[in-house]
Structures are given as C-alpha cells and as structure tokens.
Design a protein around this motif. Structure first.
Motif, PDB file in Angstrom:
ATOM      1  N   VAL A  83       8.096  -9.202 -10.229  1.00 12.87           N
ATOM      2  CA  VAL A  83       6.867  -8.992 -10.983  1.00 12.87           C
ATOM      3  C   VAL A  83       5.716  -9.650 -10.225  1.00 12.87           C
ATOM      4  O   VAL A  83       5.907 -10.660  -9.546  1.00 12.87           O
ATOM      5  CB  VAL A  83       7.000  -9.577 -12.408  1.00 12.87           C
ATOM      6  N   GLY A  84       4.528  -9.056 -10.317  1.00 14.07           N
ATOM      7  CA  GLY A  84       3.369  -9.682  -9.674  1.00 14.07           C
ATOM      8  C   GLY A  84       2.139  -8.812  -9.770  1.00 14.07           C
ATOM      9  O   GLY A  84       2.218  -7.584  -9.666  1.00 14.07           O
ATOM     10  N   ASP A  85       1.004  -9.479 -10.000  1.00 13.35           N
ATOM     11  CA  ASP A  85      -0.290  -8.793 -10.049  1.00 13.35           C
ATOM     12  C   ASP A  85      -0.966  -9.006  -8.694  1.00 13.35           C
ATOM     13  O   ASP A  85      -1.214 -10.159  -8.296  1.00 13.35           O
ATOM     14  CB  ASP A  85      -1.125  -9.421 -11.187  1.00 13.35           C
ATOM     15  N   VAL A  86      -1.280  -7.904  -7.994  1.00  5.19           N
ATOM     16  CA  VAL A  86      -1.856  -8.030  -6.650  1.00  5.19           C
ATOM     17  C   VAL A  86      -3.233  -8.700  -6.656  1.00  5.19           C
ATOM     18  O   VAL A  86      -3.715  -9.142  -5.612  1.00  5.19           O
ATOM     19  CB  VAL A  86      -1.971  -6.660  -5.940  1.00  5.19           C
ATOM     20  N   ALA A  87      -3.868  -8.763  -7.827  1.00  4.43           N
ATOM     21  CA  ALA A  87      -5.205  -9.352  -7.906  1.00  4.43           C
ATOM     22  C   ALA A  87      -5.164 -10.856  -8.183  1.00  4.43           C
ATOM     23  O   ALA A  87      -6.215 -11.492  -8.271  1.00  4.43           O
ATOM     24  CB  ALA A  87      -6.020  -8.645  -8.989  1.00  4.43           C
ATOM     25  N   ARG A  88      -3.961 -11.425  -8.344  1.00  7.71           N
ATOM     26  CA  ARG A  88      -3.842 -12.867  -8.622  1.00  7.71           C
ATOM     27  C   ARG A  88      -3.216 -13.562  -7.427  1.00  7.71           C
ATOM     28  O   ARG A  88      -2.068 -13.285  -7.056  1.00  7.71           O
ATOM     29  CB  ARG A  88      -2.968 -13.098  -9.860  1.00  7.71           C
ATOM     30  N   GLU A  89      -3.971 -14.476  -6.839  1.00  4.62           N
ATOM     31  CA  GLU A  89      -3.527 -15.074  -5.580  1.00  4.62           C
ATOM     32  C   GLU A  89      -2.185 -15.806  -5.720  1.00  4.62           C
ATOM     33  O   GLU A  89      -1.335 -15.732  -4.819  1.00  4.62           O
ATOM     34  CB  GLU A  89      -4.604 -16.034  -5.040  1.00  4.62           C
ATOM     35  N   ALA A  90      -1.989 -16.494  -6.856  1.00  6.22           N
ATOM     36  CA  ALA A  90      -0.733 -17.244  -7.028  1.00  6.22           C
ATOM     37  C   ALA A  90       0.459 -16.278  -7.059  1.00  6.22           C
ATOM     38  O   ALA A  90       1.509 -16.550  -6.460  1.00  6.22           O
ATOM     39  CB  ALA A  90      -0.782 -18.068  -8.316  1.00  6.22           C
ATOM     40  N   ILE A 143       3.353  -2.132   2.342  1.00 12.81           N
ATOM     41  CA  ILE A 143       2.668  -0.964   1.785  1.00 12.81           C
ATOM     42  C   ILE A 143       1.894  -1.403   0.549  1.00 12.81           C
ATOM     43  O   ILE A 143       2.483  -1.832  -0.450  1.00 12.81           O
ATOM     44  CB  ILE A 143       3.679   0.136   1.440  1.00 12.81           C
ATOM     45  N   ASN A 144       0.574  -1.323   0.629  1.00 15.30           N
ATOM     46  CA  ASN A 144      -0.305  -1.720  -0.483  1.00 15.30           C
ATOM     47  C   ASN A 144      -0.568  -0.506  -1.359  1.00 15.30           C
ATOM     48  O   ASN A 144      -1.479   0.269  -1.110  1.00 15.30           O
ATOM     49  CB  ASN A 144      -1.626  -2.246   0.079  1.00 15.30           C
ATOM     50  N   CYS A 145       0.268  -0.346  -2.402  1.00 17.52           N
ATOM     51  CA  CYS A 145       0.220   0.899  -3.177  1.00 17.52           C
ATOM     52  C   CYS A 145      -0.159   0.696  -4.644  1.00 17.52           C
ATOM     53  O   CYS A 145      -0.327   1.657  -5.380  1.00 17.52           O
ATOM     54  CB  CYS A 145       1.579   1.591  -3.072  1.00 17.52           C
ATOM     55  N   ALA A 146      -0.294  -0.555  -5.086  1.00 18.94           N
ATOM     56  CA  ALA A 146      -0.623  -0.799  -6.502  1.00 18.94           C
ATOM     57  C   ALA A 146      -1.976  -0.164  -6.830  1.00 18.94           C
ATOM     58  O   ALA A 146      -2.915  -0.246  -6.030  1.00 18.94           O
ATOM     59  CB  ALA A 146      -0.671  -2.295  -6.783  1.00 18.94           C
ATOM     60  N   GLY A 147      -2.068   0.451  -7.999  1.00 21.43           N
ATOM     61  CA  GLY A 147      -3.350   1.060  -8.348  1.00 21.43           C
ATOM     62  C   GLY A 147      -3.429   1.444  -9.812  1.00 21.43           C
ATOM     63  O   GLY A 147      -2.416   1.551 -10.509  1.00 21.43           O
ATOM     64  N   THR A 170      -9.612  -6.008  -3.604  1.00 24.00           N
ATOM     65  CA  THR A 170      -9.226  -7.412  -3.433  1.00 24.00           C
ATOM     66  C   THR A 170      -7.704  -7.530  -3.302  1.00 24.00           C
ATOM     67  O   THR A 170      -7.206  -8.327  -2.517  1.00 24.00           O
ATOM     68  CB  THR A 170      -9.748  -8.262  -4.610  1.00 24.00           C
ATOM     69  N   GLY A 171      -6.973  -6.722  -4.074  1.00 22.19           N
ATOM     70  CA  GLY A 171      -5.505  -6.745  -3.984  1.00 22.19           C
ATOM     71  C   GLY A 171      -5.031  -6.393  -2.581  1.00 22.19           C
ATOM     72  O   GLY A 171      -4.156  -7.072  -2.018  1.00 22.19           O
ATOM     73  N   THR A 172      -5.597  -5.360  -1.995  1.00 19.58           N
ATOM     74  CA  THR A 172      -5.199  -4.958  -0.637  1.00 19.58           C
ATOM     75  C   THR A 172      -5.529  -6.069   0.361  1.00 19.58           C
ATOM     76  O   THR A 172      -4.723  -6.402   1.247  1.00 19.58           O
ATOM     77  CB  THR A 172      -5.916  -3.642  -0.249  1.00 19.58           C
ATOM     78  N   TYR A 173      -6.699  -6.671   0.199  1.00 15.47           N
ATOM     79  CA  TYR A 173      -7.114  -7.793   1.058  1.00 15.47           C
ATOM     80  C   TYR A 173      -6.147  -8.980   0.913  1.00 15.47           C
ATOM     81  O   TYR A 173      -5.633  -9.506   1.902  1.00 15.47           O
ATOM     82  CB  TYR A 173      -8.540  -8.204   0.685  1.00 15.47           C
ATOM     83  N   LEU A 174      -5.889  -9.361  -0.353  1.00 20.78           N
ATOM     84  CA  LEU A 174      -5.074 -10.552  -0.622  1.00 20.78           C
ATOM     85  C   LEU A 174      -3.643 -10.408  -0.104  1.00 20.78           C
ATOM     86  O   LEU A 174      -3.113 -11.320   0.542  1.00 20.78           O
ATOM     87  CB  LEU A 174      -4.985 -10.784  -2.134  1.00 20.78           C
ATOM     88  N   VAL A 175      -3.026  -9.270  -0.407  1.00 20.15           N
ATOM     89  CA  VAL A 175      -1.625  -9.100  -0.003  1.00 20.15           C
ATOM     90  C   VAL A 175      -1.541  -8.981   1.527  1.00 20.15           C
ATOM     91  O   VAL A 175      -0.651  -9.568   2.148  1.00 20.15           O
ATOM     92  CB  VAL A 175      -0.971  -7.883  -0.708  1.00 20.15           C
ATOM     93  N   SER A 176      -2.489  -8.287   2.141  1.00 17.31           N
ATOM     94  CA  SER A 176      -2.476  -8.152   3.611  1.00 17.31           C
ATOM     95  C   SER A 176      -2.641  -9.510   4.274  1.00 17.31           C
ATOM     96  O   SER A 176      -1.911  -9.871   5.207  1.00 17.31           O
ATOM     97  CB  SER A 176      -3.609  -7.226   4.075  1.00 17.31           C
ATOM     98  N   LYS A 177      -3.612 -10.264   3.798  1.00 18.65           N
ATOM     99  CA  LYS A 177      -3.913 -11.585   4.360  1.00 18.65           C
ATOM    100  C   LYS A 177      -2.720 -12.529   4.220  1.00 18.65           C
ATOM    101  O   LYS A 177      -2.437 -13.332   5.093  1.00 18.65           O
ATOM    102  CB  LYS A 177      -5.128 -12.109   3.598  1.00 18.65           C
ATOM    103  N   THR A 178      -1.996 -12.405   3.114  1.00 11.75           N
ATOM    104  CA  THR A 178      -0.877 -13.305   2.852  1.00 11.75           C
ATOM    105  C   THR A 178       0.373 -12.874   3.627  1.00 11.75           C
ATOM    106  O   THR A 178       1.166 -13.719   4.051  1.00 11.75           O
ATOM    107  CB  THR A 178      -0.590 -13.337   1.329  1.00 11.75           C
ATOM    108  N   ALA A 179       0.532 -11.568   3.812  1.00 12.29           N
ATOM    109  CA  ALA A 179       1.718 -11.059   4.514  1.00 12.29           C
ATOM    110  C   ALA A 179       1.547 -11.104   6.034  1.00 12.29           C
ATOM    111  O   ALA A 179       2.542 -11.195   6.769  1.00 12.29           O
ATOM    112  CB  ALA A 179       1.995  -9.628   4.074  1.00 12.29           C
ATOM    113  N   ALA A 180       0.308 -11.034   6.512  1.00 11.51           N
ATOM    114  CA  ALA A 180       0.079 -10.880   7.955  1.00 11.51           C
ATOM    115  C   ALA A 180       0.645 -12.021   8.811  1.00 11.51           C
ATOM    116  O   ALA A 180       1.180 -11.743   9.897  1.00 11.51           O
ATOM    117  CB  ALA A 180      -1.411 -10.701   8.230  1.00 11.51           C
ATOM    118  N   GLY A 231     -13.826   1.158   0.346  1.00  6.71           N
ATOM    119  CA  GLY A 231     -13.702  -0.196   0.901  1.00  6.71           C
ATOM    120  C   GLY A 231     -12.361  -0.403   1.580  1.00  6.71           C
ATOM    121  O   GLY A 231     -12.272  -1.053   2.626  1.00  6.71           O
ATOM    122  N   ILE A 232     -11.314   0.162   0.999  1.00  4.94           N
ATOM    123  CA  ILE A 232      -9.975   0.042   1.608  1.00  4.94           C
ATOM    124  C   ILE A 232      -9.968   0.726   2.980  1.00  4.94           C
ATOM    125  O   ILE A 232      -9.353   0.230   3.932  1.00  4.94           O
ATOM    126  CB  ILE A 232      -8.901   0.642   0.666  1.00  4.94           C
ATOM    127  N   GLY A 233     -10.685   1.846   3.097  1.00  2.00           N
ATOM    128  CA  GLY A 233     -10.786   2.512   4.404  1.00  2.00           C
ATOM    129  C   GLY A 233     -11.401   1.588   5.444  1.00  2.00           C
ATOM    130  O   GLY A 233     -10.893   1.452   6.565  1.00  2.00           O
TER     131      GLY A 233
END
Ligand SMILES: NC(=O)c1ccc[n+]([C@@H]2O[C@H](COP(=O)([O-])OP(=O)(O)OC[C@H]3O[C@@H](n4cnc5c(N)ncnc54)[C@H](O)[C@@H]3O)[C@@H](O)[C@H]2O)c1
Length: 262
Positions: free
Chosen positions: A59-66, A86-90, A115-125, A160-162
């Motif tokens: 479980v997890g909300d892509v918009a919550r950093e924790a 794969i950032n697919c949540a929407g 923000t979700g795409t940014y956060l998950v990418s930044k954390t996974a990279a 923005g995601i583009g």
C-alpha cells in the motif's frame, strides 16, 4: 525461451488496476520480480498474488513522501535491486467548469500525477544510478499534448510529466538511467470505463475522432512499456511516446474515421 526481464526488479505504482496491472502481468511474464504499489493496498496484494510467487503488493500513496520512501525501500530489498520503475498511479479530473472547481481538487490532481512522478523517481533513482543502469517509464496522456476542456489540472500535470521526463532523461543519461514516457489515448480500463458510464466522455465521438476508429487496450500500453524498458530501446531517452491510434496525429476538422470503418 529466454525471458527479457529475468530476475529484474520492477516497481509499478498504481499497479493494482488498468494500465499498471497489464504492465505488471507483462513484466512478470517476462521473468521480472514485480512490486505493485497502490493506494488500494488490498487490490495491490490481490494483484501480486495473482501474478504468482516472487511478487509483492504494497500500500502507498505516491503523493506522500513517507509512503514513497517506505515502498521504494521495500522494492529495493525485494530480491535484489530495482531495475525498472513505472509511474502509473493516476486519478481522473473532476470534469467541472474551471470557475466551479475548488483548489483542493486541483492540488490533489497535481500532487498525485506530477509530484508523485517526481517523488517516486527521485527516491528510486539512487539505486539505479549506483548500479549504472535503469529505466523509468512515466505515464503522460494525450491530455498532456492537446487542450481538453474541464481537465485543467489533469492536463497540466500530464504536460508537466512530459517535461519532467525530458529533464530527468538529460540529467541521468550519462549514468545509464533512461527516462521515457508513454502518452496513452483512450484505453479501455476501469478508469476510462467509469468516465464513459458516468457520461463524462462520448465513446462514439472518441472512436470517430481516432484515425484507427477504436479504443486502445491496456495491453497496447504494456507492450510500449516493455519496449521502452528493454535493451532494444537502449539509445532512447527523453521521449514521450503517443500510444493513441493516431489521435494526436489527426488535425483535420472532420472526423478521422467513418462509422463503417470501425
Ligand atoms: N485509461 C486511459 O484511457 C488513460 C489515458 C491516458 C492516461 N492514463 C493514465 O494512465 C494511468 C493509469 O490509469 P488507468 O486507466 O490504468 O486507471 P485505473 O483507475 O484503472 O488505475 C489507476 C490505479 O492508480 C491507483 N492510484 C490512484 N491514486 C493513487 C495514489 N495517490 N497513489 C498510488 N496509487 C494510486 C488506483 O488505486 C488504481 O489502482 C493514470 O496516470 C492515467 O492518468 C489513462
């Protein structure tokens, strides 16, 4: 037959339904160890169970950093590494006139998608950058390219995601991490079906406006993701690939397909 993603770790946000679920099935069929993370934790666990042993639902909300830190960490630990994200949540927009919208719904749309795409990418990279190899696939939309009324936050976040895709692609290119996006047209998923059922979209009109004269399927998107994540796309980074039956290519004022061509 050799499997293209054998023993690779693949994290899919929003993977419990629709496009993300189709991607989960496709990567699992190609030998990947799939981690599905979704705000609907029960559906994520159920989807992972359906994939078989070796896959995980969280479980997890892509918009919550924790939440993001927790599920990305779990994905890294799950059987040795994170190779594909794969950032697919929407979520869909409200389809209300702009002057009647409230700020909270605008903000949530931006938070989940952009923000979700940014956060998950930044954390996974970092895991990928350390390994010197990785692929990130974001999900934009035809709404990120064309103006659609009453979908201001959805469209702005998808556009923005583009741009985020291009920026991250350039930033990480020399370290072996490729970042690309797909821009789906109208794909028959629960998300799209709900909008048709609620009368928010005109299915016949969409088919007529689409050069191929039909809706896409979740598998069309999963196939594009498999390609972009694979070594066959080794020199491709920073692209936003339309998978839309020609929808964004069509510019004439008349419908693109005749009813009897559907
Ligand atoms: N279906 C289409 O025609 C279409 C077209 C263009 C773009 N898209 C995009 O594709 C993506 C997937 O859409 P879909 O059609 O598969 O929808 P879907 O509703 O079938 O699946 C979306 C999944 O995301 C999850 N989710 C929602 N908010 C979340 C959050 N904050 N954190 C984590 N998970 C969350 C949902 O629980 C659901 O499982 C979305 O980004 C959507 O904007 C879909």
């Amino acid at each position: 037959m050799e499997q293209e993603f054998s023993a690779q770790g693949v994290l899919i946000t929003g993977g419990a339904s629709g496009l993300g679920l189709a991607a989960a099935r496709s990567f699992a069929a190609q030998g990947a160890r799939v981690v599905i993370s979704d705000i609907d934790g029960e559906a994520a666990s159920e989807a992972a169970r359906e994939l078989g042993p070796g896959h995980l639902g969280l479980v997890g909300d892509v918009a919550r950093e924790a939440d993001v830190k927790r599920f990305v960490h779990a994905a890294r630990e799950h059987g040795g590494g994170l190779h594909v994200l794969i950032n697919c949540a929407g979520i869909p927009d409200t389809f209300r006139p702009t002057v009647e919208q409230d700020l909270a719904s605008w903000q949530r749309l931006i938070d989940v998608h952009l923000t979700g795409t940014y956060l998950v990418s930044k954390t996974a990279a970092p895991a990928m950058l350390e390994a010197g190899k990785g692929a990130i696939i974001n999900v934009s939309s035809i709404a990120g390219v064309l103006g659609l009324t009453m979908r201001n936050a959805y469209s702005a976040s998808k556009a923005g995601i583009g741009m985020l895709t291009r920026v991250l692609a350039c930033e990480w290119a020399q370290q072996g991490v490729r970042v690309n996006a797909v821009a789906p047209g109208y794909m028959l998923t629960p998300f799209f079906q709900r909008l048709l059922d609620e009368g928010k979209l005109d299915g016949d009109g969409i088919r007529r406006r689409t050069p191929m004269g039909r809706f896409g399927t979740a598998q069309h998107i999963a196939d594009a993701m498999l390609f972009l994540a694979s070594d066959r796309a080794a020199f491709i980074t920073g692209v936003v690939l339309p998978v839309d039956g020609g929808y964004t290519a069509h510019g004439a004022p008349a419908d693109a397909s005749l009813p009897d061509e559907r």
